[in-house]
Design an enzyme around this catalytic site. Sequence first.
Site, PDB file in Angstrom:
ATOM      1  N   MET A 115       0.911  -1.089  -0.080  1.00  0.00           N
ATOM      2  CA  MET A 115      -0.079  -0.028  -0.090  1.00  0.00           C
ATOM      3  C   MET A 115       0.823   1.442  -0.242  1.00  0.00           C
ATOM      4  O   MET A 115       0.281   2.486   0.155  1.00  0.00           O
ATOM      5  CB  MET A 115      -0.809  -0.072   1.172  1.00  0.00           C
ATOM      6  CG  MET A 115      -1.783  -1.179   1.068  1.00  0.00           C
ATOM      7  SD  MET A 115      -3.555  -0.904   2.077  1.00  0.00           S
ATOM      8  CE  MET A 115      -2.821  -0.657   3.631  1.00  0.00           C
ATOM      9  N   GLY A 116       2.279   1.046  -0.356  1.00  0.00           N
ATOM     10  CA  GLY A 116       3.064   2.272  -0.271  1.00  0.00           C
ATOM     11  C   GLY A 116       3.401   2.705   0.986  1.00  0.00           C
ATOM     12  O   GLY A 116       3.392   1.942   1.964  1.00  0.00           O
ATOM     13  N   HIS A 140       8.947   0.943   3.550  1.00  0.00           N
ATOM     14  CA  HIS A 140      10.065   1.012   4.426  1.00  0.00           C
ATOM     15  C   HIS A 140      10.855  -0.073   4.101  1.00  0.00           C
ATOM     16  O   HIS A 140      10.664  -1.130   3.192  1.00  0.00           O
ATOM     17  CB  HIS A 140       9.579   1.106   5.810  1.00  0.00           C
ATOM     18  CG  HIS A 140       8.279   0.463   6.189  1.00  0.00           C
ATOM     19  ND1 HIS A 140       8.605  -1.109   6.183  1.00  0.00           N
ATOM     20  CD2 HIS A 140       7.116   0.356   6.368  1.00  0.00           C
ATOM     21  CE1 HIS A 140       7.596  -1.925   6.457  1.00  0.00           C
ATOM     22  NE2 HIS A 140       6.677  -0.902   6.419  1.00  0.00           N
ATOM     23  N   GLY A 177      10.786  -3.081   5.469  1.00  0.00           N
ATOM     24  CA  GLY A 177      10.254  -4.306   5.518  1.00  0.00           C
ATOM     25  C   GLY A 177       9.622  -4.544   4.159  1.00  0.00           C
ATOM     26  O   GLY A 177       9.842  -5.947   3.755  1.00  0.00           O
ATOM     27  N   HIS A 178       8.947  -3.412   3.515  1.00  0.00           N
ATOM     28  CA  HIS A 178       8.684  -3.712   2.188  1.00  0.00           C
ATOM     29  C   HIS A 178       9.907  -4.249   1.253  1.00  0.00           C
ATOM     30  O   HIS A 178       9.824  -5.179   0.403  1.00  0.00           O
ATOM     31  CB  HIS A 178       7.997  -2.537   1.574  1.00  0.00           C
ATOM     32  CG  HIS A 178       6.855  -2.069   2.265  1.00  0.00           C
ATOM     33  ND1 HIS A 178       6.748  -0.941   2.979  1.00  0.00           N
ATOM     34  CD2 HIS A 178       5.625  -2.449   2.396  1.00  0.00           C
ATOM     35  CE1 HIS A 178       5.654  -0.601   3.478  1.00  0.00           C
ATOM     36  NE2 HIS A 178       4.950  -1.628   3.081  1.00  0.00           N
ATOM     37  N   VAL A 205      10.767  -7.403   9.576  1.00  0.00           N
ATOM     38  CA  VAL A 205      11.985  -6.589   9.634  1.00  0.00           C
ATOM     39  C   VAL A 205      11.496  -5.377  10.803  1.00  0.00           C
ATOM     40  O   VAL A 205      10.519  -4.820  10.935  1.00  0.00           O
ATOM     41  CB  VAL A 205      12.381  -5.723   8.376  1.00  0.00           C
ATOM     42  CG1 VAL A 205      13.538  -4.654   8.548  1.00  0.00           C
ATOM     43  CG2 VAL A 205      12.442  -6.873   7.359  1.00  0.00           C
ATOM     44  N   SER A 265       6.551  -0.440  10.421  1.00  0.00           N
ATOM     45  CA  SER A 265       5.109  -0.441   9.693  1.00  0.00           C
ATOM     46  C   SER A 265       4.984   0.921   9.200  1.00  0.00           C
ATOM     47  O   SER A 265       5.308   2.017   9.814  1.00  0.00           O
ATOM     48  CB  SER A 265       4.037  -0.630  10.907  1.00  0.00           C
ATOM     49  OG  SER A 265       2.655  -0.155  10.483  1.00  0.00           O
TER      50      SER A 265
HETATM   51  P1  AMP Z   1       1.454  -3.011   3.612  1.00  0.00           P
HETATM   52  O1  AMP Z   1       1.996  -1.862   2.584  1.00  0.00           O
HETATM   53  O2  AMP Z   1       1.298  -2.696   4.924  1.00  0.00           O
HETATM   54  O3  AMP Z   1       0.090  -3.520   2.984  1.00  0.00           O
HETATM   55  O4  AMP Z   1       2.486  -4.290   3.466  1.00  0.00           O
HETATM   56  C1  AMP Z   1       2.819  -4.745   2.236  1.00  0.00           C
HETATM   57  C2  AMP Z   1       3.603  -6.025   2.565  1.00  0.00           C
HETATM   58  O5  AMP Z   1       4.802  -5.880   3.148  1.00  0.00           O
HETATM   59  C3  AMP Z   1       3.058  -7.000   3.092  1.00  0.00           C
HETATM   60  O6  AMP Z   1       3.201  -8.304   2.762  1.00  0.00           O
HETATM   61  C4  AMP Z   1       3.390  -6.809   4.705  1.00  0.00           C
HETATM   62  O7  AMP Z   1       3.325  -7.915   5.510  1.00  0.00           O
HETATM   63  C5  AMP Z   1       4.945  -6.592   4.421  1.00  0.00           C
HETATM   64  N1  AMP Z   1       5.277  -5.861   5.539  1.00  0.00           N
HETATM   65  C6  AMP Z   1       5.275  -4.584   6.075  1.00  0.00           C
HETATM   66  N2  AMP Z   1       5.661  -4.577   7.114  1.00  0.00           N
HETATM   67  C7  AMP Z   1       6.659  -5.445   7.191  1.00  0.00           C
HETATM   68  C8  AMP Z   1       7.937  -5.630   8.202  1.00  0.00           C
HETATM   69  N3  AMP Z   1       8.126  -4.984   9.025  1.00  0.00           N
HETATM   70  N4  AMP Z   1       8.413  -6.725   7.753  1.00  0.00           N
HETATM   71  C9  AMP Z   1       8.159  -7.501   6.781  1.00  0.00           C
HETATM   72  N5  AMP Z   1       7.382  -7.391   5.980  1.00  0.00           N
HETATM   73  C10 AMP Z   1       6.636  -6.360   6.150  1.00  0.00           C
END
Ligand code: AMP
Length: 285
Positions: A32-33, A36, A38-39, A178, A187
Amino acid sequence: MQVLTTVAELRNWSRNRSRGLLSAGIGLVPTMGALHEGHLSLVRAARKRGDAVAASIFVNPTQFGPNEDFERYPRTFHADCALLEAEGVEAVFAPAVVEIYPAGAATFVDVEGIGSRLDGHSRPGHFRGVATVVAKLFAAAEPTRAYFGQKDAAQVAVLRRLVADLLLPVELVVCPIVREADGLAMSSRNRYLSADERAEALALSRAVRAGQNTFAAGEHDAEAIRATALRELTRSSAVRVDYVAVVDWATLEPVERVKQGHLLAVAVHVGATRLIDNCILHAEE
Ligand code: AMP
């Protein structure tokens, strides 16, 4: 790096690109942009695997409840593109909402049972939105593999069920959480936190670690592990607990006797911000 906004463009990119691939395949990283590390770890995993990588950036309205943060969700498109390009992403898919939900769209994907547990219980309709958008992204991108974070462990369980039930020809790859240096799981929503809330939010990773330590020390009673985690969370008056659960990761059903591979998951509110964390319980530290 190409920026694609229509389903037709993404599908063409994927089909043309897979024709040119000698090995590996198409890797999709849905986001969803507000990106960080993690992405980016998902992108790196896809690159390491040898996939040609497409990332999607789409703040999906159907996974937000009426009183949630859809409107104010952080949108940092240009910075996101710079990060993705630097990681070797070949295509970014950034559709408008009408591209994914055209007028008259009436089909939604409900993963029964599992889709209403944990976050699906706290956020009714959330996983219906997630399953629907991911099914659409898979139909559009036709990926060989799709990369998701263990950070959203309940989402992973729902999507595994979705892929199995709809016979989708895609492999799900789950990447580790991460964290910031002090333990807070990264997050996009962490940027909502004030300095004080940011400090209080450390209760989540502490709670998860405490539960894991208790398990590693030989405790197999789920209630005892839950209680350890809950104790860490309730130390902070700024933290409002949504759930603390020990579940089977495949079904998200609560367990009584805990085994290696079961999931300890927590969700809280810190101020107005909802945060989640988890760990897969394992014998050794
Ligand atoms: P989101 O943008 O929040 O929908 O996340 C997109 C993808 O990134 C999802 O598969 C999340 O699980 C993954 N993601 C978000 N935060 C982390 C993190 N801290 N470590 C690993 N993957 C993450």
